[in-house]
Design an enzyme around this catalytic site. Structure first.
Site, PDB file in Angstrom:
ATOM      1  N   GLY A 119      -6.888  10.371 -39.976  1.00 40.96           N
ATOM      2  CA  GLY A 119      -5.696  11.072 -40.430  1.00 40.96           C
ATOM      3  C   GLY A 119      -5.989  12.211 -41.389  1.00 40.96           C
ATOM      4  O   GLY A 119      -5.100  12.650 -42.124  1.00 40.96           O
ATOM      5  N   GLY A 120      -7.236  12.682 -41.404  1.00 40.30           N
ATOM      6  CA  GLY A 120      -7.571  13.828 -42.242  1.00 40.30           C
ATOM      7  C   GLY A 120      -7.429  13.582 -43.726  1.00 40.30           C
ATOM      8  O   GLY A 120      -7.280  14.536 -44.497  1.00 40.30           O
ATOM      9  N   SER A 208     -12.470   9.401 -36.937  1.00 45.95           N
ATOM     10  CA  SER A 208     -12.085  10.683 -37.511  1.00 45.95           C
ATOM     11  C   SER A 208     -12.356  10.682 -39.021  1.00 45.95           C
ATOM     12  O   SER A 208     -13.496  10.495 -39.434  1.00 45.95           O
ATOM     13  CB  SER A 208     -10.622  10.984 -37.178  1.00 45.95           C
ATOM     14  OG  SER A 208     -10.320  12.336 -37.403  1.00 45.95           O
TER      15      SER A 208
END
Length: 533
Positions: A119-120, A208
């Protein structure tokens, strides 16, 4: 409605969880740490032995209305909605999924799979239905490789990553997001034995931003886990911000919040008391990323460091093995940052590349990706994203395999996205984790289900300390396991022609004095450039 399941924990007491069906129990929303306010250090949760209820997922750590649905839209298919609310002071929680009928006294404790969502570092939550581990653990039982799976929440956005000298001097440490994760690992080592988990056999996994965090945790001087799995993310994708850059970001935030010239105490009071949504909105221009931190430690490395063997990462001495890989089109996620620049992107990209590289090298890059000034916007947009895919996701996996120095298992996820959307038919970012946890199985065909099953079973083997396929750089040479398309899986030589990747950047890097680091600087410069007016 799921029935109740209870567990008598030697330190916590009686824990009420849910019977998730088919031999799986879940203990949800267990708070692993407390915080005095949104910026304060996380403190490991202690218990009075009176037990607790763990019947539903806990609150998320950021105010994200429809957050689960927005993330599912990136996957291009939605799951049934669930109720996930926001509560800052109780957001540091985790969800535990265990085989209900496993006899731990007779058959021994089970290996632990501990997952960090992506989710960055700004969005998402372990409480979202796409991260429900019930089907994943259920499949591990069916494949006779039972595991315990845990997902964790951690602070995002400003509470997780805003920092400055005065904040640190005030007692608010940098990198709360990563520090929260460390406390969650501490909780697992302290309490998971009481759930039947083998605390000497922990696999830390992430996707991620979660994978980026995993690679940063490898820098810990103290052993944190047994093995590590990084899905579509490494520290080379998101290097830590230098403290002076973080300081500039903080000053930008102070100005946006109207706190210039105010005493430190007044600034801190405003930062910790103001509405969470307002804080996020007014800090939108401030980069929220991990920062260099000597105490943790968190330091950055270059492609050249890995290539020349000058990477000194403490985890090389205590992490037994690494599974690492990418999706064929992880670059789809960068479309969020470039979609507003789609009109005329071919010409803009060509101009930027010619400005940054010699004419010869610029033409090699542009022709390798089929980009020209008059390329149709839709086609140019996709091909530009391919360049970011290769520098941010593909090349770093090779760097880690070559330069980290531990047994590595490489995978290439090539199963195509089956759902309607801009990237249907491509192996998009987040699709690998969507298939891994089995939560989209009701919407997959038989070939895609084969890929989901094969991927999960390989992970179960890895978590159990078994060899999932041939190691990269072992007796069979530099090999990778390719999953998909069309349900196929096979081990091949890890070269672009056999894995569905592109050789352009790897070949061009050999001709440039700055190698992949130079290309990363050029491409990231375009990614971060403001829209031309």
């Amino acid at each position: 409605m799921a029935g109740k399941q209870t567990l008598l924990h030697p330190e916590i007491g009686t824990i009420s969880g849910i019977d998730a069906g088919q031999g799986v129990s879940q203990f949800l929303g267990i708070q692993y740490a407390t915080i005095e306010d949104r910026f304060a250090p996380a403190v490991l949760k202690e218990y009075d032995g009176k037990g607790l209820d763990a019947l539903k997922v806990g609150p998320q750590t950021a105010p994200l209305p429809q957050g689960a649905q927005h993330e599912q839209d990136l996957i291009q298919h939605r799951l049934p909605e669930t109720d996930v609310h926001f509560l800052e002071t109780e957001g540091l929680n985790l969800n535990i999924t265990v085989p209900a009928s496993h006899d731990f006294e007779k058959d021994g404790k089970l290996p632990i799979f501990l997952f960090i969502h992506g989710g960055g570092f700004m969005v998402s939550s372990a409480s979202y239905p796409q991260y429900d581990m019930a089907r994943f653990v259920r499949l591990s039982i069916a494949r006779d490789l039972p595991i315990i799976a845990i997902s964790m929440n951690y602070r995002l956005g400003p509470p997780g990553l805003l920092t400055s000298r005065e904040m640190r001097e005030y007692g608010y440490p940098s990198n709360n997001a990563l520090r929260d994760q460390r406390v969650a690992m501490e909780w697992v080592r302290k309490y998971m034995s009481g759930f039947g988990g083998d605390i000497d056999n922990i696999t830390l996994a992430g996707e991620s931003a979660g994978a980026i965090a995993c690679t940063y945790h490898l820098q810990s001087r103290q052993p944190l886990f047994t093995r590590m799995m990084a899905m579509s993310g490494t520290s080379l994708l998101t290097p830590p911000l230098p403290l002076e850059v973080a300081e500039q970001g903080y000053q930008t935030a102070i100005k946006a919040l109207g706190l210039e010239g105010k005493p430190v105490e007044e600034r801190m009071e405003k930062l910790r008391r103001m509405d969470a949504g307002e804080l996020r909105a007014k800090c939108a221009a401030v980069p929220m990323l991990p920062v260099a931190d000597e105490k943790m430690p968190i330091t950055g490395h270059s492609f050249a460091n890995f290539k020349t063997g000058k990477v000194e990462i403490a985890g090389a001495s205590w992490c037994e093995a690494m599974m690492i890989g990418d999706c064929g089109f992880d670059g789809s996620i960068q479309g969020l940052r470039l979609v507003h620049r789609k009109k005329g992107i071919g010409k803009a990209f060509c101009d930027a590349i010619h400005k940054s590289l010699s004419s010869q090298h610029a033409e090699k890059l542009l022709s390798g990706y089929g980009i020209s000034a008059d390329t149709d916007d839709d086609m140019a947009f996709e091909r530009v994203l391919q360049t970011f895919n290769d520098i941010g996701f593909y090349a770093p996996t090779i760097a880690y395999a070559e330069g980290f120095g531990i047994k590595t298992y490489m995978y290439r996820f090539n199963e195509n996205n089956p759902w309607q959307g801009p990237w249907q038919g491509r192996a998009t970012h987040i699709l690998d984790v969507a298939l891994l946890f089995q939560n989209f199985n009701d919407y997959l065909d038989d070939t895609q289900l084969r890929t989901a099953d094969a991927f999960a079973c390989s992970v179960f083997k890895f978590v159990h300390g078994k060899e999932p396929w041939e190691a990269w750089g072992g007796g069979a040479g530099k090999v990778a396991w390719v999953l998909g398309p069309d349900g196929m899986s096979r081990t091949v030589e890890d070269v672009p022609a056999k894995t569905g990747r592109r050789p352009t950047l790897l070949d061009l890097a050999k001709e440039l004095g700055g190698g992949l680091d130079q290309l990363a600087e050029v491409l990231n410069g375009f990614l971060k450039a403001p829209l031309a007016t």
